[in-house]
Design a protein around this motif. Structure first.
Motif, PDB file in Angstrom:
ATOM      1  N   HIS A  42       0.746  -1.128  -0.041  1.00  0.00           N
ATOM      2  CA  HIS A  42       0.142   0.116  -0.163  1.00  0.00           C
ATOM      3  C   HIS A  42       0.722   1.863   0.223  1.00  0.00           C
ATOM      4  O   HIS A  42       0.597   2.758   0.157  1.00  0.00           O
ATOM      5  N   ARG A  43       2.152   1.061   0.127  1.00  0.00           N
ATOM      6  CA  ARG A  43       2.834   2.474  -0.288  1.00  0.00           C
ATOM      7  C   ARG A  43       2.757   3.349  -1.189  1.00  0.00           C
ATOM      8  O   ARG A  43       2.600   4.387  -1.199  1.00  0.00           O
ATOM      9  N   GLU A  44       2.536   3.063  -2.427  1.00  0.00           N
ATOM     10  CA  GLU A  44       2.175   3.607  -3.481  1.00  0.00           C
ATOM     11  C   GLU A  44       0.914   3.809  -3.414  1.00  0.00           C
ATOM     12  O   GLU A  44       0.792   5.467  -4.054  1.00  0.00           O
ATOM     13  N   SER A  45       0.182   3.178  -3.435  1.00  0.00           N
ATOM     14  CA  SER A  45      -1.538   3.854  -2.823  1.00  0.00           C
ATOM     15  C   SER A  45      -1.882   5.347  -2.111  1.00  0.00           C
ATOM     16  O   SER A  45      -1.967   6.207  -2.362  1.00  0.00           O
ATOM     17  N   LEU A  46      -0.706   5.155  -1.223  1.00  0.00           N
ATOM     18  CA  LEU A  46      -0.758   6.035   0.134  1.00  0.00           C
ATOM     19  C   LEU A  46      -0.647   7.036  -0.257  1.00  0.00           C
ATOM     20  O   LEU A  46      -1.292   8.241  -0.539  1.00  0.00           O
ATOM     21  N   SER A  47       0.444   7.097  -0.524  1.00  0.00           N
ATOM     22  CA  SER A  47       2.125   8.557  -1.106  1.00  0.00           C
ATOM     23  C   SER A  47       1.001   8.728  -2.404  1.00  0.00           C
ATOM     24  O   SER A  47       1.085   9.768  -2.179  1.00  0.00           O
ATOM     25  N   ALA A  48       0.276   8.103  -3.246  1.00  0.00           N
ATOM     26  CA  ALA A  48      -0.636   8.682  -4.377  1.00  0.00           C
ATOM     27  C   ALA A  48      -1.336   9.558  -3.885  1.00  0.00           C
ATOM     28  O   ALA A  48      -1.824  10.598  -4.372  1.00  0.00           O
ATOM     29  N   PHE A  49      -2.291   9.163  -2.417  1.00  0.00           N
ATOM     30  CA  PHE A  49      -3.617   9.853  -2.097  1.00  0.00           C
ATOM     31  C   PHE A  49      -2.942  10.976  -1.711  1.00  0.00           C
ATOM     32  O   PHE A  49      -3.943  12.404  -1.543  1.00  0.00           O
ATOM     33  N   LEU A  50      -1.820  11.317  -0.589  1.00  0.00           N
ATOM     34  CA  LEU A  50      -1.716  12.313   0.062  1.00  0.00           C
ATOM     35  C   LEU A  50      -1.129  12.959  -1.119  1.00  0.00           C
ATOM     36  O   LEU A  50      -1.055  14.812  -1.701  1.00  0.00           O
TER      37      LEU A  50
END
Length: 80
Positions: A42-50
């Motif tokens: 989930h690192r990429e998806s949470l980073s993209a959201f923020l």
């Protein structure tokens, strides 16, 4: 008590390996850092959201995180 540090993604119970430090400039002073925790998946998806909201300030491996706020341990996501 030594609770496991888990990913902040909704429904995920995987161990966290990353700290996503962020702030909302409309609500927080520039030096304030909130934290979300992420597993490898989930690192990429949470980073993209923020990042899409210009909130993301840095991503650091959990093992290297110094606590930022002096708490010594990242906190789960918080409102506001």
């Amino acid at each position: 008590m030594n609770d496991p540090v888990i990913c902040s993604a909704k429904g995920c119970r995987a161990p966290a390996r990353w700290v996503l430090a962020w702030n909302n400039p409309k609500l927080h002073t520039p030096d304030r850092r909130k934290t979300w925790l992420a597993c490898d998946d989930h690192r990429e998806s949470l980073s993209a959201f923020l990042g899409a909201r210009s909130f993301l300030k840095e991503v650091v491996a959990l093992a290297e995180w110094d606590g930022g706020s002096g708490s010594g341990r990242p906190q789960p996501p918080t409102a506001g």
